[in-house]
Each structure stands twice: as C-alpha cells, then as structure tokens.
Scaffold this active site. Structure first.
Site, mmCIF file in Angstrom:
data_model
loop_
_atom_site.group_PDB
_atom_site.id
_atom_site.type_symbol
_atom_site.label_atom_id
_atom_site.label_comp_id
_atom_site.label_asym_id
_atom_site.label_seq_id
_atom_site.Cartn_x
_atom_site.Cartn_y
_atom_site.Cartn_z
ATOM 1 N N HIS A 21 101.455 -2.082 -108.275
ATOM 2 C CA HIS A 21 100.223 -2.133 -109.058
ATOM 3 C C HIS A 21 100.038 -3.492 -109.719
ATOM 4 O O HIS A 21 100.284 -3.653 -110.908
ATOM 5 C CB HIS A 21 100.249 -1.005 -110.092
ATOM 6 C CG HIS A 21 99.032 -0.883 -110.931
ATOM 7 N ND1 HIS A 21 97.786 -1.362 -110.554
ATOM 8 C CD2 HIS A 21 98.858 -0.311 -112.150
ATOM 9 C CE1 HIS A 21 96.915 -1.099 -111.518
ATOM 10 N NE2 HIS A 21 97.540 -0.470 -112.496
ATOM 11 N N CYS B 80 93.757 -1.728 -116.011
ATOM 12 C CA CYS B 80 94.026 -1.441 -114.595
ATOM 13 C C CYS B 80 92.750 -1.389 -113.766
ATOM 14 O O CYS B 80 92.811 -1.442 -112.537
ATOM 15 C CB CYS B 80 94.768 -0.116 -114.475
ATOM 16 S SG CYS B 80 96.253 -0.070 -115.482
#
Lengths: 374, 139
Positions: free
Chosen positions: A316, A78
């Site tokens: 995301h 991430c």
C-alpha cells in the site's frame, strides 16, 4: 457536461524498492499510461501523495517533459490517488481541461523504517494510534457484536493472496492457508501480519479526457470526508463514509451495486474489506464476514472483489494505491486482465478510503463507477 | 513531507485530564448537550454555545486491541481502546495492562495517565457471559 473516458492507465511494479526513487516509479507509470493513451499530451495534472516530500510531483514530471502545465498535488490519506483521479475527471467533465493526467506516488520505504508513524499533532496519533490498531479494534468489535470469526477474517487474506499470484506487478505473490494467516505474527489483536498490507513503493497513473468510443467510461465518481465519529456512532470507523460515498457514486452513475461485475476495494487490513463490502451493499450489516469465506467475492464467484490481489498483495504505497485500483478495473473492463480476468466484466467499482484524523469517520473516501465498452 | 518530530514541550493534542480523582475535561453544548474533547468555542454539531465541563470517569468500551509493533517512539505492546464515557464523548485511551485488550462492552474507569501522558483506563472484571457484550443502543 462532458462524458469522461479513461484514455490510458499505467503502473510501476509494486515492491520494496526505495532505491529507485519517486521519479523512476512515476516515469514507469506515466510512460505506460501515455503509450496506452496513444499520446503524451496533457493540459493539467492532479497528483496524489501523502508523505513524499514537497515538490515531489514536479520533480518527477519534469523528467518526462511534463512542464509548463498546472500541477496540483492533493493529500487525502489512503485515498490521495483516487482523489486526484476524481478531480481530474471533474475537471474534464466541467470543461476546465481537455486531457488530464492523474498520478499517484509513494516511496513508503524511503520515508519509514517500519510501519507508518502516526501523526503526533493528532490527539489519537499522539497516543500511539497506528492504523493497524484502529482496524484491530474494528475487527474486535465485529467479533463481539456480530460473531465475525478469525477464520472469516483470514479468508479475505487467503482469497486476495490467491488472486495476487496472477498479478505480475504485486509485491506479495504467494498462496497462503487460513492456518498460516492465523498463525502469523500478531500485529493488533486479532489481526495478524498476513492480514495487514505491506509497505511497498510504487506509482500509478491514468489519463482522462472527453469520452470517445472504445474508452472505458467514467459513469460516476464521488468524494467525501467522514462525518463526526464519536460516542453516537454504533458502526465501526469508516462504515458510514464508505456507504455514503458509494450511494452518491451509484446515484451519479445511475446503477446499483447488483449491476456491478467487479470491485477493487480498500483491503489495507482484512477487516477493511469486510466492512467495505458491507458498506457498498454486498452484504447486510454484520454479515460481511461470509462473503470471502463462502467464495462470493472470489474470482469465479458472484461478486469478485480485488481480482488484483488488492492492497494485501500489492502493498500500500498510499498515493499510488487508488490509481492502481483504477488501472486494474480499466484492464478488467477491457478484457485484458489475463489470468485474473472476471469474464464478461462490463461495470466495475473502485473504492478507497483513508484516515488519520481523530474524531471523524475517515479523512476521505472515493468511489468510482467505470463502464467498459465491450 | 517526512514526519518532523514535534517538540514534546510543544502542542499536546491529547485530552486534558484533571487529577484526584482523574477525569477528562472538555466542553458541552448548552443547546444540544453534545460533548467535545476539543476546547471548541461553538458546538461542532449544532453551532450552539458551549461551556467547560468535566466528564464522568466511567464508561463502556466500544472496542480495544493490543498493538504489538513499535510505532514512533512507543515500545510495544500497548493496549488501546475507545471508551464511551457515561456522559461524554468517545475517548481513545490506553488499557492499564499493556498485554490485555479491553473488550467491547466491558465497563472501564479512568485511572489517570500513562507514563507517556495518555489517558489510562482499567477494565472492570465482570462475569463474562456468552451474550453479545454490547448495549441495546448499539445492537
């Protein structure tokens, strides 16, 4: 050493838009960043993506005429986008290149039909360890150990969705109530679906170069991978790596958390913002649940966190997320964040962390401290 | 790269189990006694020599959850928990009741593998007090 400034930032919209493909998303983000920078010239590119295919970045950049320069694509879960940013900043700081493009992209809805499929060469991924479950376990642990309540978890979602209403690029722009969050579908006990970031497709970019008057300055950045996380670890997954990375970034910047006016942090799940804000130093260990619930981290509060609406509102797209955070803080520090502006913001912090490798406290974490000139 | 399915006959990264009675096998450092699930040849903490070992089948739950969405080829719900084995490492396992989360502080025992081959734990039912169910060391 050269001081580094942010010349320009840009992002695509964040939405379920797999039909657009990575090149169009990257063109949106990079064209905006170039227009913002007043130049389309770059000497090198650092890019972040996790799941988009081999050659994606070169496939995208050629459509903007960005060819013949070094292009390095990094994968850091991430934190891939912020890792690209960190490397771009370091390259300028150390004099390796003059102007560097950092870009991140992820077409989540092209790659996955549902949520992210865990890596099956990982000992925990092979056992079905999806990202919601590791955060669900963190939330369960906080409930048992510190008395963090479901309502405190939900307060993070309520706050960030409220902020996201003022972000025209966010994927989910709708206010929700505590009850609505708690009554939504359970994903990984005790986390409900409104406490989990969505799957969106996007790109984001920043151009950095030697700092000039008027630039948002990069006061300090730090990048770390997690230490061993095992039976000796009393803290939940990710706490220590965020804390250690933030400590290094604050030291590089010569500032402390109390000096910071605005934060963009990794709220992939509500508990993630609670753990991260503690690890950054906004609350003592175990007391982070109070921050959103008491309004401290809301716009207008003492320490606004995720004025963009965060990952919960944007969704995301892994590679794009970190550079979208950089873009938001840059806009905040220029006073151009419109209805979500933190008044008088001068110092801002970006934090991103990601995981997926069993046995360590996160694959990677980046913390960046940025300073405005107005 | 889009995830490519690994042949199920190939590399299996999950902890190695012996049966009868069920126990997880790993290595332990001869110098600092650090236990590792991976069959490393040097201790990842101190670099010391390691020797094969079998860990205790009992432990304390660090935390647990029930995952209620499908991931990959898994059918929900699945109960997932980190269990700190009494003399060993923290292990990710499945709770034997897929509808029931193992609770932080709860005692658990390894009962074998799930049908899919994951370490499987049963929680010990004890009187649940209002006290914080974590060990002194963790507090």
């Amino acid at each position: 050493m050269t001081g580094v400034g942010i010349r320009g930032v840009g992002t695509s919209t964040f939405a379920k838009q797999p039909q657009r493909g990575a090149p169009a998303l990257v063109r949106d983000a990079v064209a905006e960043a170039f227009a913002d920078a007043g130049s389309a010239h770059v000497d090198a590119v650092f890019a972040g993506t996790v799941f988009d295919g081999p050659g994606t970045v070169q496939r995208c950049l050629q459509t903007l005429g960005i060819v013949g320069v070094p292009v390095v694509t990094v994968e850091n879960a991430c934190a891939s986008g912020t890792t690209a940013f960190h490397e771009a900043v370091e390259a300028v700081r150390l004099g390796r290149y003059e102007r560097v493009l950092a870009v991140g992209v992820e077409t989540m809805n092209h790659t996955f039909a549902g949520s992210i499929v865990p890596e099956d060469t990982d000992r925990e991924g092979r056992s079905g360890m999806a990202m919601p479950s590791i955060y669900g376990m963190a939330a369960a642990r906080y409930g048992a150990e510190f008395g963090t309540t479901p309502e405190q978890l939900a307060a993070v979602a309520v706050k960030n969705y409220r902020h996201g209403v003022a972000n025209p690029r966010a994927a989910r722009r709708r206010e929700v109530s505590i009850n609505e969050v708690l009554a939504s579908r359970m994903i990984a006990d005790p986390l409900t679906v409104l406490q989990c970031c969505g799957m969106s497709d996007a790109a984001a970019a920043a151009v950095v170069g030697p700092a000039r008057a008027g630039d948002v300055a990069v006061r300090g950045t730090a990048l770390r991978s997690g230490g061993l996380w095992d039976h000796r670890s009393s803290k939940v997954w990710g706490w220590d790596v965020v804390h250690d990375t933030a400590t290094a970034a604050f030291e590089a910047a010569g500032v402390g958390v109390a000096d910071v006016d605005v934060f963009e942090v990794h709220d992939a799940f509500t508990i993630g913002e609670i753990v991260t804000t503690e690890a950054l130093g906004l609350a003592p260990l175990g007391e982070g649940g109070k921050l959103a619930a008491e309004g401290i981290t809301a716009l207008g509060g003492e320490s606004p966190v995720n004025p963009s609406g965060g990952l919960l509102s944007r969704g995301h797209p892994l590679g794009a997320t970190g550079l979208a955070q950089i873009a938001e803080i840059t806009w905040q520090l220029r006073g151009r964040a419109a209805d979500r502006q933190v008044e008088g913001a001068r110092l801002g912090v970006v934090e991103t962390m990601g995981g997926g490798a069993a046995g360590i406290d996160g694959n990677g974490c980046v913390v960046a401290v940025l300073e405005g000139s107005c | 790269m889009a995830p490519v399915s690994v042949e199920r006959t190939g590399f299996d990264p999950r902890p190695r189990l012996r049966t009868d009675p069920p126990a997880i096998e790993g290595v332990r450092c001869a110098a600092c006694v650090h236990p590792s699930l991976e069959p490393v040849t040097r201790c990842p903490v101190c670099g010391g020599e390691v020797a094969p070992t079998t860990f205790a089948s009992t432990g304390t739950v660090f935390s647990g959850t029930v995952l209620r969405i499908p991931v990959g080829d898994r059918t929900p719900p699945i109960s997932l928990a980190y269990v700190d084995l009494d003399d060993g490492p923290r292990v990710l396992g499945h709770g034997n009741d897929p509808e029931q989360a193992l609770r932080p502080g709860q005692r658990a025992v390894l009962v074998g593998r799930t049908a899919e081959g994951d370490p499987c734990f049963a929680g010990e039912e004890t009187e649940r007090s209002g006290a914080r169910p974590v060990s002194e060391e963790d507090a």
